[in-house]
Write an enzyme that holds these catalytic residues in place. Structure first.
Site, PDB file in Angstrom:
ATOM      1  N   LYS A   1      16.339  19.709  -5.928  1.00 43.20           N
ATOM      2  CA  LYS A   1      15.576  19.039  -5.437  1.00 43.20           C
ATOM      3  C   LYS A   1      14.928  18.469  -5.991  1.00 43.20           C
ATOM      4  O   LYS A   1      14.005  17.565  -5.654  1.00 43.20           O
ATOM      5  CB  LYS A   1      14.201  20.335  -4.428  1.00 43.20           C
ATOM      6  CG  LYS A   1      13.922  21.493  -5.461  1.00 43.20           C
ATOM      7  CD  LYS A   1      12.286  22.545  -4.272  1.00 43.20           C
ATOM      8  CE  LYS A   1      13.429  24.028  -4.879  1.00 43.20           C
ATOM      9  NZ  LYS A   1      13.411  24.363  -6.342  1.00 43.20           N
TER      10      LYS A   1
ATOM     11  N   LYS B   1      17.120  20.828 -19.097  1.00 45.83           N
ATOM     12  CA  LYS B   1      15.188  20.698 -18.582  1.00 45.83           C
ATOM     13  C   LYS B   1      15.099  20.129 -19.800  1.00 45.83           C
ATOM     14  O   LYS B   1      14.208  19.289 -19.814  1.00 45.83           O
ATOM     15  CB  LYS B   1      14.570  21.805 -17.869  1.00 45.83           C
ATOM     16  CG  LYS B   1      15.375  22.564 -16.466  1.00 45.83           C
ATOM     17  CD  LYS B   1      14.636  23.009 -15.627  1.00 45.83           C
ATOM     18  CE  LYS B   1      14.416  22.832 -14.180  1.00 45.83           C
ATOM     19  NZ  LYS B   1      14.151  23.956 -13.326  1.00 45.83           N
TER      20      LYS B   1
ATOM     21  N   LYS C   1      25.265  19.715  -9.874  1.00 52.64           N
ATOM     22  CA  LYS C   1      24.567  21.086  -8.287  1.00 52.64           C
ATOM     23  C   LYS C   1      23.384  19.645  -7.996  1.00 52.64           C
ATOM     24  O   LYS C   1      22.261  19.324  -8.785  1.00 52.64           O
ATOM     25  CB  LYS C   1      24.375  22.228  -9.253  1.00 52.64           C
ATOM     26  CG  LYS C   1      22.668  21.923 -10.025  1.00 52.64           C
ATOM     27  CD  LYS C   1      21.845  23.732  -9.682  1.00 52.64           C
ATOM     28  CE  LYS C   1      20.831  23.460  -9.703  1.00 52.64           C
ATOM     29  NZ  LYS C   1      19.754  24.660  -9.475  1.00 52.64           N
TER      30      LYS C   1
END
Ligand code: AQP
Length: 336
Positions: free
Chosen positions: A204, A119, A201
């Site tokens: 969303k 992130k 992966k």
């Protein structure tokens, strides 16, 4: 767990961030199991709205997403009368325990978290302290409810391991306080991959909407996205090395149809990828149909949703406070 705790039943805690409409990955990796587990365990499920602030959010959009996330969880089959269902920010004990646990977590441990590295790379302009200490808040979420089991996708395994280590360390330093939780990770679908890049992966918050299926996508959209899914040039529907796209589609098809990999390979033997992708799309659309229909009904019933999350927060606070007061006493704080 929404009633008096049953001493004999094991306790489950899990959460999901309201960072967008949930994907098929969130559903298969987490929520689908939440529904199964609520029959057998005392379950607590939360909308992890505090965690979502580690990435910049638009407040108006976030408010809508939180309520929508709560409605999706119920639409998937979580019964708020059976399972404790609440918003994380409504239970202030999460933030309070998180601080104590941060003081019992090492900088080096947090530095090793792959989600922090991923992130930070993705949001290089906002590498905030919350992103770094996210696992301490997650540990607090779990340990407050003395959870025995935590159903999560494989991507959360590292955070769960850290929560276990912090619990063990705290228990050793201050005396037995926390239940040390185990992970509950599904055998199939623990990591549903992106449709556009099956080495990553499914997420969303991915900027490419063709990379994920949301639980609320219309059937024709679902079929279309699967048709565009990246595969390989072998044109053979079978699991194999270097076939990330097909492996992913076979896993998804297996979870939504309950067929084994062998059965699927036989069913699509000598059929082309176009035919297979269409079958996967239709099976997923059909599998998600009841969730979509329940959601449409629930999101228009604001009074019901409000009553449900308020009741959830009230009960959750009672459980959480019991643990927090114990912790405060153990670390040496003076009772109010
Ligand atoms: N692709 C996935 N396959 C299987 N399980 C998954 N989960 C997430 N993605 C997959 C599981 O869903 C639960 C809730 O996840 P979360 O929303 O709290 O955070 P996340 O893991 O960061 O999910 P996303 O979709 O990737 O969100 P963003 O894009 O906001 O970061 C967890 O149990 C997780 O394992």
């Amino acid at each position: 767990m929404s009633q008096a705790p049953n001493e004999k039943k094991k306790i489950i805690l899990s959460g999901i961030q309201p960072t967008g409409v949930f994907t098929l990955g969130n559903y298969i990796g987490a929520i689908k199991n939440w529904v199964k587990l609520q029959e057998e365990y005392d379950c607590a499920y939360m909308i992890a709205d505090m965690h979502s602030l580690t990435v910049r959010q638009d407040p108006k959009k976030l408010r809508e997403q939180i309520l929508s996330a709560f409605a999706i969880v119920l639409a998937c089959g979580i019964d708020p009368k059976k399972s404790l269902t609440f918003m994380q920010s409504h239970v202030h004990q999460h933030a309070e325990l998180s601080w104590i646990l941060s003081c019992n977590t090492q900088f080096g441990e947090l530095s090793r978290m792959t989600q922090f590295k991923d992130k930070s790379a993705k949001h290089a302009d906002n590498i905030n302290a919350g992103l770094f200490t996210y696992p301490s808040l997650m540990a607090a979420d779990i340990l407050l409810y003395q959870a025995d089991l935590v159903p999560v996708g494989a991507d959360q395994k590292q955070h769960l391991e850290l929560a276990r280590n912090v619990a063990i360390r705290f228990n050793n330093n201050y005396g037995n306080t926390f239940t040390v939780p185990d992970g509950y990770i599904p055998k199939a679908g623990a990591k549903v991959m992106s449709l556009s890049d099956p080495t990553k992966k499914m997420s969303k918050s991915d900027s490419n909407p063709n990379s994920f299926i949301t639980i609320l996508d219309k059937p024709e959209v679902i079929v279309k996205k699967f048709k565009k899914a990246v595969t390989d040039s072998e044109a053979s529907v079978r699991m194999g090395e270097g076939k990330d796209g097909i492996n992913n589609l076979i896993t998804i098809y297996s979870v939504v149809t309950n067929k084994t990999v062998d059965e699927i390979e036989k069913e699509f033997d000598s059929k082309g990828y176009g035919y297979f992708k269409n079958a996967v799309g239709e099976a997923v659309a059909e599998h998600l149909r009841p969730v979509r229909e329940n959601y449409e009904r629930l999101i228009n019933d604001k009074a019901y949703l409000t009553e449900a999350y308020k009741r959830g927060a009230e009960t959750a606070s009672k459980f959480a406070d019991r643990t927090l007061q114990k912790v405060y006493k153990k670390v040496g704080f003076i009772a109010k």
